[in-house]
Write an enzyme that holds these catalytic residues in place. Structure first.
Site, PDB file in Angstrom:
ATOM      1  CB  SER A 149      -0.968  -0.050   1.182  1.00 13.05           C
ATOM      2  OG  SER A 149      -1.891   1.018   1.137  1.00 13.05           O
ATOM      3  CG  HIS A 151      -6.083   0.113  -1.143  1.00 15.49           C
ATOM      4  ND1 HIS A 151      -5.158   0.716  -1.958  1.00 15.49           N
ATOM      5  CD2 HIS A 151      -5.522   0.074   0.098  1.00 15.49           C
ATOM      6  CE1 HIS A 151      -4.078   1.014  -1.255  1.00 15.49           C
ATOM      7  NE2 HIS A 151      -4.279   0.637  -0.007  1.00 15.49           N
TER       8      HIS A 151
END
Length: 309
Positions: free
Chosen positions: A93, A196
């Site tokens: 991430s 996300h």
């Protein structure tokens, strides 16, 4: 041996975790440079700020990336060819910003500037609709995806080892917790937003606009992407994936599968370390790992890398 360096994502920070690093003047000076680039007081947030303060997305993201960058420099030391012995680098991430800088795709200053903007933009997007994230452990993937579709939820992080982080509106997450798939546990996460997923679309637009002005280089070492675990040879391609990643699932499961396929025999996790080493212990059983949490962990990390010659 063949060792890969990995940079962790949001949620890995804890109050005061940078305190032991700042005892070294060179590291403290490095953090000052990173703080200036980000426009955030990273020294205070890494030493005296409380858990609620550093949980704020706009603070957490640059703080984590800065920690990974200063620990990366410390691990590589005077180098002595250490970087050339690495199998490569990857980030989970927001950790992909640290990985991009470590691979020479972005300068450290640009990585910090962009990640600070990313944090602010994601916090702003999260404020548009009340959303959150939960970790689901032990569910059959196909069955879980069907349940998520029925609830209007989305998978956000495929972390491997039977863990999938899901995201969406809070009432739907609560329904999932009340009636989880058979054999599964649902653990709400202290994250204020459905990262996300499509809820982050406005943040993608903001980051893409800023990224258009950034100078990129092609990677100087192998770098794996969260999109599908593949390696990327073009810096511009990686930056484009880095922007789109904000609203797309993190496929850390595929990244770990790619490590195995590439013959990786060891993992060094940068500060604030622990989460990715934990995933590796489940997804890459038996692989030697070092979690660089404090400067005391640097010799073990260097020994693992140096054994790769």
């Amino acid at each position: 041996m063949s060792v890969v360096i990995v940079a962790p994502g949001q949620g890995s920070q804890t109050p005061g975790f940078l305190e032991p690093w700042l005892a070294e003047p060179a590291i403290a000076a490095h953090l000052g440079e990173l703080a200036q680039a980000s426009g955030i007081d990273l020294v205070a947030h890494g030493t005296t700020s409380d858990a609620d303060t550093i949980r704020d997305t706009a603070v957490a993201q640059p703080l984590i990336v800065a920690a990974s960058l200063l620990s990366l420099r410390a691990v590589l030391g005077d180098d002595d060819g250490r970087s050339a012995r690495l199998a490569g680098i990857a980030g989970h991430s927001v950790g992909e910003f640290a990985a991009a800088a470590g691979a020479g795709i972005l300068s450290e200053a640009d990585a910090m500037r962009l990640v600070a903007l990313r944090g602010r933009a994601m916090a702003s997007a999260a404020a548009e609709v009340t959303t959150g994230m939960s970790a689901v452990i032990g569910a059959d993937e196909g069955e879980l995806l069907g349940v998520l579709a029925a609830l209007g939820l989305a998978p956000a992080n495929f972390n491997g080892g039977g863990q999938i982080v899901v995201a969406g509106e809070l009432p739907a997450l609560e329904r999932l917790k009340e009636t989880p798939p058979p054999g599964a546990r649902v653990i709400p996460l202290q994250v204020a937003g459905a990262f996300h997923t499509h809820f982050m679309a406005s943040a993608v637009d903001t980051l893409r606009s800023a990224a258009a002005d950034v100078t990129v280089g092609d990677p100087t070492t192998t770098i794996w992407t969260n999109r599908d675990g593949s390696t990327v040879t073009g810096g511009a391609t990686f930056l484009d994936l880095l922007v789109g990643q904000v609203a797309n699932p993190v496929r850390w499961d595929l990244t770990m599968e790619a490590f195995a396929a590439a013959g990786v025999t060891g993992i060094v996790e940068l500060a604030p370390a622990g989460a990715l080493v934990g995933l590796a212990k489940r997804g890459l059983k038996g692989l030697p790992t070092v979690a660089v949490k404090t400067p005391d962990d640097i010799p073990a990390a260097q020994a693992l890398i140096d054994g790769a010659a």
